[in-house]
Write a protein that holds these residues in place. Structure first.
Motif, short mmCIF file in Angstrom:
data_model
loop_
_atom_site.label_atom_id
_atom_site.label_comp_id
_atom_site.label_asym_id
_atom_site.label_seq_id
_atom_site.Cartn_x
_atom_site.Cartn_y
_atom_site.Cartn_z
N LEU A 93 -15.02 -2.45 3.74
CA LEU A 93 -13.77 -1.76 3.42
C LEU A 93 -13.54 -1.75 1.91
O LEU A 93 -13.73 -2.76 1.24
CB LEU A 93 -12.59 -2.48 4.08
N LYS A 94 -13.09 -0.61 1.41
CA LYS A 94 -12.68 -0.52 0.02
C LYS A 94 -11.40 -1.31 -0.19
O LYS A 94 -10.50 -1.31 0.67
CB LYS A 94 -12.44 0.94 -0.35
N VAL A 95 -11.31 -2.01 -1.32
CA VAL A 95 -10.14 -2.81 -1.65
C VAL A 95 -9.67 -2.46 -3.06
O VAL A 95 -10.50 -2.34 -3.97
CB VAL A 95 -10.45 -4.32 -1.56
N THR A 96 -8.36 -2.29 -3.24
CA THR A 96 -7.78 -2.07 -4.57
C THR A 96 -6.55 -2.98 -4.70
O THR A 96 -6.17 -3.67 -3.76
CB THR A 96 -7.33 -0.61 -4.76
N LYS A 97 -5.92 -2.91 -5.85
CA LYS A 97 -4.71 -3.71 -6.09
C LYS A 97 -3.54 -3.25 -5.23
O LYS A 97 -2.51 -3.93 -5.14
CB LYS A 97 -4.32 -3.62 -7.56
N ASP A 98 -3.68 -2.09 -4.59
CA ASP A 98 -2.58 -1.52 -3.79
C ASP A 98 -2.58 -1.98 -2.34
O ASP A 98 -1.68 -1.61 -1.58
CB ASP A 98 -2.65 0.01 -3.83
N ALA A 144 -1.69 2.80 -0.53
CA ALA A 144 -2.40 2.08 0.52
C ALA A 144 -2.99 3.05 1.54
O ALA A 144 -4.13 2.87 1.99
CB ALA A 144 -1.45 1.10 1.22
N LEU A 145 -2.24 4.09 1.89
CA LEU A 145 -2.74 5.06 2.86
C LEU A 145 -3.96 5.80 2.34
O LEU A 145 -4.87 6.13 3.11
CB LEU A 145 -1.65 6.06 3.23
N GLU A 146 -4.01 6.06 1.04
CA GLU A 146 -5.19 6.70 0.46
C GLU A 146 -6.41 5.81 0.63
O GLU A 146 -7.51 6.30 0.94
CB GLU A 146 -4.95 7.02 -1.02
N VAL A 147 -6.23 4.51 0.43
CA VAL A 147 -7.34 3.57 0.63
C VAL A 147 -7.74 3.55 2.11
O VAL A 147 -8.93 3.59 2.44
CB VAL A 147 -6.94 2.15 0.17
N ALA A 148 -6.76 3.49 3.00
CA ALA A 148 -7.04 3.45 4.43
C ALA A 148 -7.76 4.72 4.89
O ALA A 148 -8.70 4.65 5.70
CB ALA A 148 -5.75 3.26 5.21
N LYS A 149 -7.34 5.86 4.39
CA LYS A 149 -8.00 7.12 4.76
C LYS A 149 -9.45 7.13 4.29
O LYS A 149 -10.35 7.59 5.01
CB LYS A 149 -7.24 8.30 4.15
N TYR A 150 -9.67 6.64 3.07
CA TYR A 150 -11.05 6.55 2.56
C TYR A 150 -11.88 5.64 3.46
O TYR A 150 -13.02 5.99 3.82
CB TYR A 150 -11.04 6.00 1.13
N ASN A 151 -11.33 4.49 3.82
CA ASN A 151 -12.07 3.55 4.66
C ASN A 151 -12.37 4.13 6.04
O ASN A 151 -13.46 3.91 6.59
CB ASN A 151 -11.29 2.24 4.79
N ALA A 152 -11.42 4.85 6.60
CA ALA A 152 -11.63 5.47 7.91
C ALA A 152 -12.76 6.49 7.84
O ALA A 152 -13.66 6.52 8.71
CB ALA A 152 -10.35 6.12 8.40
N LEU A 153 -12.73 7.32 6.82
CA LEU A 153 -13.77 8.34 6.64
C LEU A 153 -15.12 7.69 6.38
O LEU A 153 -16.15 8.09 6.95
CB LEU A 153 -13.40 9.26 5.47
N ASN A 154 -15.13 6.66 5.55
CA ASN A 154 -16.37 5.98 5.19
C ASN A 154 -17.00 5.26 6.39
O ASN A 154 -18.22 5.05 6.42
CB ASN A 154 -16.11 4.97 4.07
N ASN A 155 -16.16 4.92 7.36
CA ASN A 155 -16.66 4.23 8.56
C ASN A 155 -16.73 5.15 9.78
O ASN A 155 -16.88 4.67 10.91
CB ASN A 155 -15.78 3.02 8.87
N ASN A 156 -16.62 6.45 9.54
CA ASN A 156 -16.75 7.45 10.60
C ASN A 156 -15.80 7.20 11.77
O ASN A 156 -16.19 7.25 12.94
CB ASN A 156 -18.20 7.50 11.11
N THR A 157 -14.55 6.92 11.43
CA THR A 157 -13.54 6.68 12.47
C THR A 157 -12.40 7.68 12.32
O THR A 157 -11.88 7.87 11.22
CB THR A 157 -12.98 5.25 12.39
N LEU A 158 -12.02 8.29 13.42
CA LEU A 158 -10.95 9.28 13.42
C LEU A 158 -9.63 8.59 13.73
O LEU A 158 -9.41 8.11 14.84
CB LEU A 158 -11.23 10.37 14.45
N ILE A 159 -8.75 8.54 12.73
CA ILE A 159 -7.46 7.88 12.87
C ILE A 159 -6.38 8.79 12.30
O ILE A 159 -6.58 9.40 11.24
CB ILE A 159 -7.46 6.51 12.15
N HIS A 160 -5.25 8.85 12.96
CA HIS A 160 -4.12 9.66 12.48
C HIS A 160 -3.22 8.76 11.63
O HIS A 160 -2.70 7.75 12.10
CB HIS A 160 -3.33 10.22 13.66
N PHE A 161 -3.04 9.14 10.36
CA PHE A 161 -2.25 8.33 9.44
C PHE A 161 -0.87 8.94 9.20
O PHE A 161 -0.73 10.16 9.12
CB PHE A 161 -2.97 8.18 8.10
#
Length: 291
Positions: free
Chosen positions: A87-92, A153-170
């Motif tokens: 998972l990508k991690v940032t200060k956010d 935070a949602l931008e990070v979560a969306k990136y992680n979902a895409l990077n892990n090939n998971t379809l999630i509604h944010f």
């Protein structure tokens, strides 16, 4: 002239051990080697040689300076592992903890025994997206929604979902205003949340690296209302959780019995308190038998 690998290792341990302890300092050193130089942990344990150039040493020195300042290694390398997922991690975003892995594992264990078709799940306060991504990996047929108040935070979560090939509604929203966000027709079979649960009075017991480098929005709740998010999530669940639906929350170990009592008074049944690997009250599971 470049230093020997043994010398560099000892410098890392000597510098970080007073803050991290020797065992954790060595774990941090191995993480740096794995991420920056693709030197496997097994190679390290077997004592295989690693040649480092002067530029490599400079890079290591810069990382050591940031670590000495208290910056978490996950933010320095920009990623972390959660249930075998990168998972990508940032200060956010809050850095996912092992205790949250236990929360996800509890849900998965229940679903092994009670596999529901077309399962609908919502994660409240998703941060990195660690909970919904891990659930989707193990429950690919599930329809999963994840909510957070933080756009970053949602931008990070969306990136992680895409990077892990998971379809999630944010959804970008504040759960404290849930009645303005969701329609009467929206229901879920499972609700899960790791909400802010540390009171401001507890700041003084926390590590400096958490206070200085992780988002307070995801950590803290006011002293006068330590159960605010559990009260809100319970009210939301009463309106939007299916009959026989399940609610899972991570909790402050100091308020385990209080959260359990709150849910029972709200009308939830089978309210169970679970301990984490360290024996601390950490998770609660409850069901909603009727509306």
């Amino acid at each position: 002239m470049t230093q020997t690998f043994k010398t560099i290792r000892q410098r890392f341990l000597n510098t970080l051990s007073p803050t991290y302890g020797e065992s954790e300092a060595e774990s941090v050193f191995i993480i740096v080697l794995e991420d920056v130089f693709h030197y496997k942990r097994t190679d390290y344990l077997l004592g295989k040689p690693l040649a480092l150039s002067a530029a490599d040493e400079q890079q290591l020195e810069k990382i050591l300076v940031r670590l000495r300042r208290g910056e978490p290694i996950q933010q320095i390398i920009g990623s972390t592992q959660f249930m075998g997922i990168s998972l990508k991690v940032t200060k956010d975003v809050l850095i996912p903890r092992p205790e949250t892995e236990e929360l996800v594992d509890l849900i998965l264990q229940d679903q092994q025994a009670d596999r529901r078709p077309e399962l609908r799940i919502i994660d409240i306060g998703t941060g990195t997206g660690c909970i919904p991504i891990a659930l989707k990996k193990h429950l690919p047929e599930a329809h999963i929604t994840a909510l957070d108040i933080s756009k970053e935070a949602l931008e990070v979560a969306k990136y992680n979902a895409l990077n892990n090939n998971t379809l999630i509604h944010f959804i970008l929203a504040d759960i404290l205003e849930w009645d303005l966000v969701f329609t009467d027709e929206q229901y879920w079979d499972i609700m899960v949340s790791n909400p802010p649960y540390i009171t401001h009075d507890e700041k003084w017991d926390m590590q400096a690296q958490v206070l200085e480098f992780e988002p307070h929005l995801a950590l803290f709740v006011e002293n006068k209302a330590p159960l605010l998010f559990y009260e809100t999530i319970a009210s939301f669940a009463l309106q939007h959780l299916q009959p026989n639906g399940l609610l899972y929350v991570e909790i402050n170990q100091k308020y385990g019995q209080e959260v359990k009592t709150l849910l029972q008074k709200k009308g939830f049944s089978n309210v169970s308190l679970f301990q984490d690997i360290h024996g601390a009250d950490r998770m609660i599971k409850a069901s909603l038998s009727s509306k």
